[in-house]
Design a protein around this motif. Structure first.
Motif, PDB file in Angstrom:
ATOM      1  N   SER A  82      -6.514   5.569  18.527  1.00  0.00           N
ATOM      2  CA  SER A  82      -7.956   5.749  18.351  1.00  0.00           C
ATOM      3  C   SER A  82      -8.565   6.658  19.416  1.00  0.00           C
ATOM      4  O   SER A  82      -9.616   7.251  19.203  1.00  0.00           O
ATOM      5  CB  SER A  82      -8.660   4.387  18.372  1.00  0.00           C
ATOM      6  N   SER A 164     -10.756   9.285   8.322  1.00  0.00           N
ATOM      7  CA  SER A 164     -10.744   8.351   7.193  1.00  0.00           C
ATOM      8  C   SER A 164      -9.461   7.527   7.187  1.00  0.00           C
ATOM      9  O   SER A 164      -9.488   6.300   6.985  1.00  0.00           O
ATOM     10  CB  SER A 164     -10.889   9.122   5.880  1.00  0.00           C
ATOM     11  N   GLU A 167      -9.481   4.952   9.985  1.00  0.00           N
ATOM     12  CA  GLU A 167     -10.296   3.792   9.633  1.00  0.00           C
ATOM     13  C   GLU A 167      -9.547   2.864   8.687  1.00  0.00           C
ATOM     14  O   GLU A 167      -9.565   1.635   8.848  1.00  0.00           O
ATOM     15  CB  GLU A 167     -11.603   4.285   8.995  1.00  0.00           C
ATOM     16  N   ARG A 168      -8.870   3.425   7.696  1.00  0.00           N
ATOM     17  CA  ARG A 168      -8.109   2.607   6.744  1.00  0.00           C
ATOM     18  C   ARG A 168      -6.989   1.844   7.441  1.00  0.00           C
ATOM     19  O   ARG A 168      -6.770   0.652   7.185  1.00  0.00           O
ATOM     20  CB  ARG A 168      -7.535   3.486   5.644  1.00  0.00           C
ATOM     21  N   SER A 170      -6.826   1.017  10.615  1.00  0.00           N
ATOM     22  CA  SER A 170      -7.343   0.032  11.563  1.00  0.00           C
ATOM     23  C   SER A 170      -7.769  -1.265  10.870  1.00  0.00           C
ATOM     24  O   SER A 170      -7.797  -2.332  11.493  1.00  0.00           O
ATOM     25  CB  SER A 170      -8.529   0.614  12.335  1.00  0.00           C
ATOM     26  N   ARG A 171      -8.091  -1.190   9.575  1.00  0.00           N
ATOM     27  CA  ARG A 171      -8.571  -2.378   8.852  1.00  0.00           C
ATOM     28  C   ARG A 171      -7.465  -3.159   8.159  1.00  0.00           C
ATOM     29  O   ARG A 171      -7.669  -4.299   7.757  1.00  0.00           O
ATOM     30  CB  ARG A 171      -9.621  -1.964   7.815  1.00  0.00           C
ATOM     31  N   THR A 172      -6.289  -2.569   8.011  1.00  0.00           N
ATOM     32  CA  THR A 172      -5.246  -3.256   7.258  1.00  0.00           C
ATOM     33  C   THR A 172      -4.479  -4.233   8.136  1.00  0.00           C
ATOM     34  O   THR A 172      -4.266  -4.000   9.331  1.00  0.00           O
ATOM     35  CB  THR A 172      -4.260  -2.252   6.635  1.00  0.00           C
ATOM     36  N   GLU A 173      -4.077  -5.340   7.559  1.00  0.00           N
ATOM     37  CA  GLU A 173      -3.239  -6.335   8.235  1.00  0.00           C
ATOM     38  C   GLU A 173      -1.903  -6.481   7.520  1.00  0.00           C
ATOM     39  O   GLU A 173      -1.111  -7.359   7.850  1.00  0.00           O
ATOM     40  CB  GLU A 173      -3.959  -7.683   8.292  1.00  0.00           C
ATOM     41  N   ARG A 196       0.817  -0.718  17.446  1.00  0.00           N
ATOM     42  CA  ARG A 196       0.305  -1.901  16.742  1.00  0.00           C
ATOM     43  C   ARG A 196       1.425  -2.942  16.694  1.00  0.00           C
ATOM     44  O   ARG A 196       2.100  -3.110  15.694  1.00  0.00           O
ATOM     45  CB  ARG A 196      -0.172  -1.525  15.353  1.00  0.00           C
ATOM     46  N   THR A 199       1.854  -5.443  13.871  1.00  0.00           N
ATOM     47  CA  THR A 199       2.088  -4.947  12.513  1.00  0.00           C
ATOM     48  C   THR A 199       3.584  -4.832  12.251  1.00  0.00           C
ATOM     49  O   THR A 199       4.316  -4.210  13.032  1.00  0.00           O
ATOM     50  CB  THR A 199       1.435  -3.570  12.314  1.00  0.00           C
TER      51      THR A 199
END
Length: 233
Positions: A82, A164, A167-168, A170-173, A196, A199
């Motif tokens: 980021s 974009s 952002e996608r 960063s939101r996924t688990e 991560r 992950t």
């Protein structure tokens, strides 16, 4: 003549701007060889630098569908780190003295080796244009799916694409599947797995294994690296 995508990535990159002035126009000069280079990635820029080093005997025009050069090996970090400013990885061709003349072409329409003419669509798609040449160097290189290679032809558009995807991601688990064990797949998986740690990363390679087209010790290094990461399968 086609060139591979194996040109060293860092050896010439800063040299895009290391000479004074652009090529003078070919008109009015005798014995000037007109060269068209299709593709402005690593191989294309290396060809241009080499040819322009021969002085005024060559007039070089770059045909490229993007208005910028992109340092692709850094894009995985640009997506998953980021704090990384992706603009550091994008160099507009405009103002780069060592590149010379650049025509942003949306599409190559025809290449006639007998007439020595290449036809292309202008950047906005409104005009069909042509260039004559003595030699044409094809350096279209490799292509990759988004986000490694974007579709935008402008720097601002490419920055938005990477933002974009960042952002996608960063939101996924969900776990991440990386298909392909070449240098791009290895770099991508390494960036995800190390940045991560929570992950899960699943790695799928072909029959040749990881970094199959590289040296044996590089493949072993990559395998050992991932074996020590608990979140990589």
């Amino acid at each position: 003549m086609g060139l591979s995508h194996s040109t060293p990535a860092l050896g010439f990159w800063p040299a895009m701007n290391d000479t004074d002035g652009n090529d003078p126009p070919a008109s009015g000069r005798e014995n000037v060889v007109k060269i068209v280079c299709i593709g402005g990635s690593f191989a294309g820029l290396d060809v241009i630098r080499t040819l322009r080093g021969r002085g005024s005997s060559c007039s070089v025009t770059l045909l490229e569908k993007r208005s910028y050069h992109e340092f692709l090996p850094g894009i995985p970090e640009g997506v998953f780190a980021s704090g990384r400013d992706v603009r550091e990885l994008l160099v507009p061709f405009e103002g780069q003295r060592n590149v010379g003349r650049v025509e942003v072409a949306a599409k190559i329409l025809a290449l006639d080796p007998e007439a020595r003419v290449v036809e292309f669509e202008s950047a906005d798609g409104s005009e069909r244009r042509s260039l004559s040449y003595d030699y044409c160097v094809i350096c279209t290189g490799c292509d990759y799916a988004s986000p490694i290679r974007g579709s935008s032809t402008s720097v601002s558009g490419r920055v938005d694409e990477v933002a974009s995807w960042r952002e996608r991601v960063s939101r996924t688990e969900l776990p991440v599947l990386v298909a392909g064990g070449g240098h791009v797949g290895v770099e991508l998986a390494a960036d995800i797995a190390t940045r991560r740690r929570d992950t899960k990363v699943a790695f799928v390679t072909g029959n040749g294994g990881m970094l199959a087209n590289h040296s044996e010790w590089q493949g072993k290094y990559a395998r050992d690296f991932f074996a020590n990461l608990p979140n990589v399968e």
